[in-house]
Design an enzyme around this catalytic site. Sequence first.
Site: not given
Length: 352
Positions: A15, A17, A89, A171, A211
């Site tokens: 949560a 992230g 992850s 992934k 990101s």
Amino acid sequence: MTEISKTAPVLVTGASGYIAGWIVKYLLEAGHTVHGTVRDPAKPKGLEHLKALSDAHPGQLKLFKADLLTPGAYDAAMQGCELVMHTASPFIITGFTDANQALVRPAVEGTRNVLEACNRVSSVKRVVLTSSVAGIFGDNADLKAVPGGVFTEEHWNTSSSVSHQPYSYSKVAAEREAWKIQKAQSRWDLVTINPALVLGPSLARSSASTSISTMKQLGNGTMRAGAPKLVMGVVDVRDVAQAHILAGYNPAAEGRHIVCAGERSLLQLGTVLRGKFPQYPFPRKETPTFLVWLVAPLARLQRSFVRQNVGLPLRIDNRRSREKLGLSYRPIDQTVVEHFQQMIDDGLMRRR
Ligand code: NAP
């Protein structure tokens, strides 16, 4: 058809992230109760935004401690939940020595750990898994083998491995494991969200997400001399969060969903940002690909990555997310401008 009760709590793993922050915010704003897992609920930095969300929505957010590699760690947080959103992850590309330990084990064993808990907790009806376009393809070069020249949900990444593109491998391996576990039972269904590179404002001021580091590198002068000729799929973090919610509550949702607003080169992103923030050293040109290949080790890039991605085209089909989930996309220019502005406002980019 899977009807999810609007009053049952929703579990969001990871949560804290970058993406999960927006999922939690939208769920709370819609009146849902959220059970969020974090590795360390006592950590001094990185949870401030969750605390603020909890204060704004009293009694709706409950945090639980859980590590992906601790067997049974998710059972307590999952009690009473019909919907589980598994986002946790590691999303890191550099800074580790053992890719298996840093990426593949938490992704694959962690997914198994969460889904085995779903098998034990009888309230669970649906899992929304945050996969990635890395589950669809590994390198831009993979497009050469795709008839029609566009990646869709039919495609699976078969080119990544622990030694080449290990994050992408983590992934695709985790998504394959998830489908295998789902197919072995019939109580809960699985819907995957497969985002491209996610950009856009972060609620969390500190996040390890690549990101955030990608956006920083665009504006901090790392690519002042030139950007690699690299094309990526890009999507807004708020649209990715909405995709999870649409996938969670649409009874007919099923299967995989590429979530991507469009394709852009690093130079195109830099050009948009320079138009709005001319005082920052965004890239103005592209570096010849042979030079990128030559200096790759210095830039901590694998030469195999350069060969299979730099200078190669990319096309990704987002039709299924629009038609099946009803998702609409923000323009990419708006996404990157708002992201950079948030980084300046939060003191993450030096003011100039
Ligand atoms: P992020 O901010 O780094 O979030 C990753 C989350 O995973 C964090 O909450 C982190 O918890 C948690 N996590 C990592 N290792 C863990 C472990 N061993 N045990 C428990 N929790 C662990 O990155 P993000 O960009 O939001 O990524 C979220 C998900 O989206 C990931 O599944 C990622 O692969 C996927 N995704 C991201 C992008 C993108 O461009 N950002 C694109 C496609 C898919 P801590 O706070 O405790 O570290």
